[in-house]
Design an enzyme around this catalytic site. Structure first.
Site, PDB file in Angstrom:
ATOM      1  N   GLY A   1      -6.887   4.333  14.472  1.00  0.00           N
ATOM      2  CA  GLY A   1      -7.224   3.082  13.795  1.00  0.00           C
ATOM      3  C   GLY A   1      -8.077   2.181  14.653  1.00  0.00           C
ATOM      4  O   GLY A   1      -8.653   2.587  15.655  1.00  0.00           O
TER       5      GLY A   1
ATOM      6  N   HIS B   1     -10.021  -0.016   1.081  1.00  0.00           N
ATOM      7  CA  HIS B   1     -10.860   0.509   2.171  1.00  0.00           C
ATOM      8  C   HIS B   1     -11.808   1.624   1.706  1.00  0.00           C
ATOM      9  O   HIS B   1     -11.588   2.819   1.942  1.00  0.00           O
ATOM     10  CB  HIS B   1     -10.069   0.925   3.411  1.00  0.00           C
ATOM     11  CG  HIS B   1      -8.797   1.691   3.201  1.00  0.00           C
ATOM     12  ND1 HIS B   1      -8.728   2.867   2.498  1.00  0.00           N
ATOM     13  CD2 HIS B   1      -7.544   1.449   3.635  1.00  0.00           C
ATOM     14  CE1 HIS B   1      -7.497   3.326   2.522  1.00  0.00           C
ATOM     15  NE2 HIS B   1      -6.751   2.473   3.193  1.00  0.00           N
TER      16      HIS B   1
ATOM     17  N   ALA C   1      -1.796   8.140   7.262  1.00  0.00           N
ATOM     18  CA  ALA C   1      -0.621   8.049   8.129  1.00  0.00           C
ATOM     19  C   ALA C   1       0.640   7.673   7.354  1.00  0.00           C
ATOM     20  O   ALA C   1       1.678   7.420   7.958  1.00  0.00           O
ATOM     21  CB  ALA C   1      -0.873   7.017   9.229  1.00  0.00           C
TER      22      ALA C   1
ATOM     23  N   GLY D   1     -17.509   0.001  12.740  1.00  0.00           N
ATOM     24  CA  GLY D   1     -18.355   1.050  13.291  1.00  0.00           C
ATOM     25  C   GLY D   1     -17.610   2.352  13.519  1.00  0.00           C
ATOM     26  O   GLY D   1     -18.188   3.318  14.027  1.00  0.00           O
TER      27      GLY D   1
ATOM     28  N   ASP E   1      -7.722  -4.216   8.211  1.00  0.00           N
ATOM     29  CA  ASP E   1      -6.726  -3.145   8.113  1.00  0.00           C
ATOM     30  C   ASP E   1      -6.086  -2.925   9.476  1.00  0.00           C
ATOM     31  O   ASP E   1      -5.754  -1.805   9.866  1.00  0.00           O
ATOM     32  CB  ASP E   1      -7.371  -1.850   7.598  1.00  0.00           C
ATOM     33  CG  ASP E   1      -6.337  -0.871   7.038  1.00  0.00           C
ATOM     34  OD1 ASP E   1      -5.248  -1.320   6.651  1.00  0.00           O
ATOM     35  OD2 ASP E   1      -6.613   0.342   7.006  1.00  0.00           O
TER      36      ASP E   1
ATOM     37  N   LEU F   1      -8.155   9.547  16.702  1.00  0.00           N
ATOM     38  CA  LEU F   1      -8.298   8.123  16.440  1.00  0.00           C
ATOM     39  C   LEU F   1      -7.065   7.595  15.720  1.00  0.00           C
ATOM     40  O   LEU F   1      -6.562   8.209  14.783  1.00  0.00           O
ATOM     41  CB  LEU F   1      -9.547   7.857  15.584  1.00  0.00           C
ATOM     42  CG  LEU F   1     -10.887   7.838  16.328  1.00  0.00           C
ATOM     43  CD1 LEU F   1     -12.033   7.831  15.325  1.00  0.00           C
ATOM     44  CD2 LEU F   1     -10.980   6.630  17.241  1.00  0.00           C
TER      45      LEU F   1
ATOM     46  N   GLU G   1       0.867  -1.188   0.000  1.00  0.00           N
ATOM     47  CA  GLU G   1       0.000   0.000   0.000  1.00  0.00           C
ATOM     48  C   GLU G   1       0.900   1.233   0.000  1.00  0.00           C
ATOM     49  O   GLU G   1       1.382   1.671   1.023  1.00  0.00           O
ATOM     50  CB  GLU G   1      -0.907  -0.029   1.233  1.00  0.00           C
ATOM     51  CG  GLU G   1      -2.006   0.993   1.203  1.00  0.00           C
ATOM     52  CD  GLU G   1      -2.888   0.924   2.447  1.00  0.00           C
ATOM     53  OE1 GLU G   1      -3.932   1.594   2.460  1.00  0.00           O
ATOM     54  OE2 GLU G   1      -2.523   0.212   3.397  1.00  0.00           O
TER      55      GLU G   1
END
Length: 506
Positions: free
Chosen positions: A429, A248, A154, A366, A390, A427, A143
């Site tokens: 991840g 994703h 990131a 979620g 992920d 956040l 990736e």
């Protein structure tokens, strides 16, 4: 416990079919060869029945789950190499041996953008691997670094690069041997390596990437669109050149806009705009994306040098690599009227597309995507949905909430499936497991558990081209299995016809 004649029959169970149904039926396997059997053919040819019968009490016997994007787990990060091959291989083994408790029997280790000299070594170490008591490592998913600066998440900005020399740029970064054609990729003498999966996530609008797609696909690479600001035309052109997957979905890409739905809009690709005769078709001479690079395409690639330098000085953020850090305004296409288009007369029949819509990944924790977004995507294109984690190295269903080390002196605060950078509300991840993604997906979309299982088994196998061996219960496939209760909780996991994990025995 083994079977004297090597045959095992699972009975009193529900089997997920390749279309997402659940049927009550027995399943026979050969534990010595590690494959699923045709019970009728085996009985008439061998004149014997399985010596071992396993009553599953009405529970579900599913193909083992396949995670095609996972950054690490059990305190090991696939992207971190500290100069010791054996230490790295030990980390791979630790992940493979432990992740079976989540129902995963095959995975694709994923590395995010790195300093370019590390790629040849890492990708060589990530060639296929399997052991009797662990999940199978199918190959690798790279990736980056050919991704869009504005959607880097990131990923370290100083390591992002264009592909100015097209495929040669990919070879220079990843290593020519790692991009050999499929038949050259296989290591001699080991049938396991017949899988040899390679996935590359890149942004088609980045200089030289679009022109490389067809050749990469010809070599057996699965090209995935991700970390991109591609317009609808550019994304469609990439798919027509062979792009097979979206990385994703919803994350690190332009959000859905009615004038230019961009990458997300590929799920609802219109037969009108996909037709080679359409004036908006990317293969049409009059299309604004028919030739690459174009002025419009180049405009998507340009990032002010001051912005790049500031980002490089700031360094990579302690956040999920999938989250956006820049909002991208929608482009506004200009559509021309078209005459002479044949209209369908049969109710319920949808006009054929000029290309196959790509598969798409979703992180169903979620956090990364709202349940409404998950249901919207699945409703648009259920056959293309693939569930992924992920996950980061802190993934471990036995890890308690609290503060944990990350890298570069930074620490995470784990709160359920959420990760925060210590001292902030940022956040960082998710640590959701794939079995929980399956359960969440069934709740979020309202689909059956069998249909949710399909998104973690048969769909990813089809995307990778390994559906004859993995993600299915058809005869001849690998006997990689997971036993689930009727609420989707993992009870036991089997790899190659042998039980490798059972709830309550650890």
């Amino acid at each position: 416990m083994t079977s004297p004649n090597g045959l095992i029959c699972f009975t009193n169970c529900l089997l997920p079919t390749e279309d997402g149904a659940l049927v009550q039926q027995d399943l026979w396997i050969d534990e010595r060869r590690g494959v699923i059997l045709d019970s009728h053919k085996t009985f008439f040819q061998r004149k014997e029945r399985p010596d071992r019968i396993i009553d599953l009490g009405g529970n579900i016997l599913s193909p083992g789950f396949i995670d095609i994007q996972i950054n690490g787990a059990y305190n090991f990060d696939f992207s971190v190499y500290e100069g010791d091959d054996e230490a790295y291989r030990a980390g791979l083994r630790r992940v493979a041996e432990n992740i079976v408790e989540t129902g995963v029997t095959s995975l694709l280790p994923t590395i995010i953008t790195q300093e370019r000299s590390l790629y040849p070594k890492l990708l060589h170490l990530l060639r296929p691997y399997s052991a009797p008591n662990s999940a199978t490592l199918l190959g690798w998913h790279a990736e980056g670094p050919f991704i869009q600066f504005a959607k880097r998440g990131a990923h370290a900005p100083q390591f992002l690069v264009p592909a100015k020399e097209q495929v040669k740029s990919f070879e220079d970064v990843y290593g020519k041997d790692n991009l050999a054609e499929s038949e050259d990729w296989l290591m001699a003498g080991d049938a396991q390596d017949a899988v040899g999966v390679r996935v590359i996530t890149a942004a088609p609008e980045v200089d030289g990437v679009m022109a490389s797609v067809e050749e990469l696909v010809r070599r057996g690479v699965v090209f995935s669109i991700g970390h991109s600001i591609a317009t609808t035309d550019i994304a469609t052109a990439a798919v027509q050149r062979g792009a097979r997957l979206i990385t994703h979905l919803f994350n690190a890409m332009p959000q859905l806009h009615h004038r230019d739905p961009s990458i997300i809009g590929l799920l609802g690709a219109s037969p009108h705009l996909s037709s080679p005769q359409s004036p908006q078709s990317p293969t049409s001479p009059s299309s604004p994306t028919s030739g690459f690079p174009t002025a419009a395409l180049a405009g998507l690639q340009r990032v002010p040098s001051l912005v790049k330098r500031a980002a490089a000085q700031e360094g990579p953020k302690a956040t999920s690599e999938a989250f956006d850090d820049v909002q991208t305004p929608p482009q506004t296409p200009v559509l021309r009227a078209q005459e002479g288009f044949e209209l369908g007369l049969q109710k319920g029949k949808v006009a054929d597309l000029a290309f196959e819509r790509p598969f798409y990944e979703m992180i169903v924790d979620g956090i990364h995507s709202h349940p409404n977004s998950v249901r919207l995507a699945y409703s648009a294109y259920p056959d293309g949905c693939i569930l992924i984690t992920d996950a980061m190295k802190i993934l471990d269903p036995n890890l308690k909430d609290g503060v944990h080390a990350w890298r570069d002196g930074k620490r995470f605060v784990k709160d359920g499936d959420k990760l925060y950078l210590e001292g902030t509300d940022t956040l960082a991840g998710s640590v959701v497991t794939l079995d929980k993604c399956v359960r969440n997906f069934s709740r979020f979309t309202g689909c059956s558990l069998g249909e949710a299982i399909r998104c973690a088994t048969f769909n990813p196998a089809r995307c990778l081209g390994i559906e004859r061996r993995k993600g299915t219960l058809r005869p001849g496939a690998d006997a990689d299995l997971v036993v689930l209760d009727r609420k989707g909780k993992v009870l036991s996991t089997w790899v190659g016809g042998r039980e490798v994990w059972k709830r309550g025995e650890q």
